[in-house]
Design a protein around this motif. Structure first.
Motif, PDB file in Angstrom:
ATOM      1  N   ASP A 225      -6.837  -7.450   3.235  1.00  0.00           N
ATOM      2  CA  ASP A 225      -6.559  -7.898   1.865  1.00  0.00           C
ATOM      3  C   ASP A 225      -5.314  -7.227   1.304  1.00  0.00           C
ATOM      4  N   ALA A 226      -5.170  -5.918   1.547  1.00  0.00           N
ATOM      5  CA  ALA A 226      -4.010  -5.189   1.029  1.00  0.00           C
ATOM      6  C   ALA A 226      -2.720  -5.684   1.671  1.00  0.00           C
TER       7      ALA A 226
ATOM      8  N   ASP B 263       4.701  -8.127  -4.177  1.00  0.00           N
ATOM      9  CA  ASP B 263       5.456  -7.894  -5.410  1.00  0.00           C
ATOM     10  C   ASP B 263       6.038  -6.482  -5.454  1.00  0.00           C
ATOM     11  N   ILE B 264       5.234  -5.506  -5.038  1.00  0.00           N
ATOM     12  CA  ILE B 264       5.701  -4.115  -5.027  1.00  0.00           C
ATOM     13  C   ILE B 264       6.888  -3.965  -4.081  1.00  0.00           C
ATOM     14  N   ILE B 265       6.766  -4.520  -2.890  1.00  0.00           N
ATOM     15  CA  ILE B 265       7.853  -4.433  -1.908  1.00  0.00           C
ATOM     16  C   ILE B 265       9.102  -5.120  -2.449  1.00  0.00           C
TER      17      ILE B 265
ATOM     18  N   LYS C  53       2.450   3.647  -4.410  1.00  0.00           N
ATOM     19  CA  LYS C  53       2.029   2.325  -4.883  1.00  0.00           C
ATOM     20  C   LYS C  53       1.248   1.507  -3.862  1.00  0.00           C
ATOM     21  N   ILE C  54       1.471   1.758  -2.581  1.00  0.00           N
ATOM     22  CA  ILE C  54       0.805   0.938  -1.561  1.00  0.00           C
ATOM     23  C   ILE C  54      -0.112   1.759  -0.663  1.00  0.00           C
ATOM     24  N   PHE C  55       0.417   2.831  -0.058  1.00  0.00           N
ATOM     25  CA  PHE C  55      -0.354   3.554   0.951  1.00  0.00           C
ATOM     26  C   PHE C  55      -1.472   4.419   0.383  1.00  0.00           C
ATOM     27  N   LEU C  56      -1.253   5.065  -0.740  1.00  0.00           N
ATOM     28  CA  LEU C  56      -2.276   5.943  -1.302  1.00  0.00           C
ATOM     29  C   LEU C  56      -3.595   5.213  -1.584  1.00  0.00           C
TER      30      LEU C  56
END
Length: 120
Positions: free
Chosen positions: A25-26, A34-36, A95-98
């Protein structure tokens, strides 16, 4: 070690299907994209470089590429300085990995490497 770009797309897809649902899902979420995209635009990347940023991020998220090689892959693939790479990696970490850190731990170790070797 096999390079992620050497893995055929069908093997990458098979690997993707074996991931926990939360990771799948992530990886495929609009929020991640959007973050990327936002990070890429903030660094004045063209669409091709944003694509490289997304691809490299996805390879790490899926466990196909080792996290320890991520900064070097970004620096080389994007043709950017170490300082800019560090800033991007820090932002991606926050924003993504944590948020998916616990799921990622299971895909960055000896077992992951063995799983990928069986497909070479």
């Amino acid at each position: 070690m096999i390079m992620p770009t050497q893995l055929p797309p069908n093997i990458q897809y098979e690997h993707f299907l074996k991931l926990p649902e939360e990771l799948r899902d992530a990886i495929s979420s609009v929020n991640t994209a959007d973050i990327i995209f936002e990070i890429g635009r903030a660094h004045k990347f063209n669409i091709d470089k944003i694509g490289i940023l997304g691809q490299e991020t996805g390879l790490v998220m899926s466990g196909i590429a080792p996290a320890k090689e991520f900064p070097g892959a970004l620096m080389k693939g994007l043709g950017i300085s170490r300082e800019e790479t560090n800033a991007i990696v820090q932002e991606l970490n926050e924003k993504i990995f944590l948020p998916i850190r616990e799921y990622l731990k299971g895909f960055h170790g000896p077992k992951r490497e063995e799983d990928l070797k069986t497909h070479s």
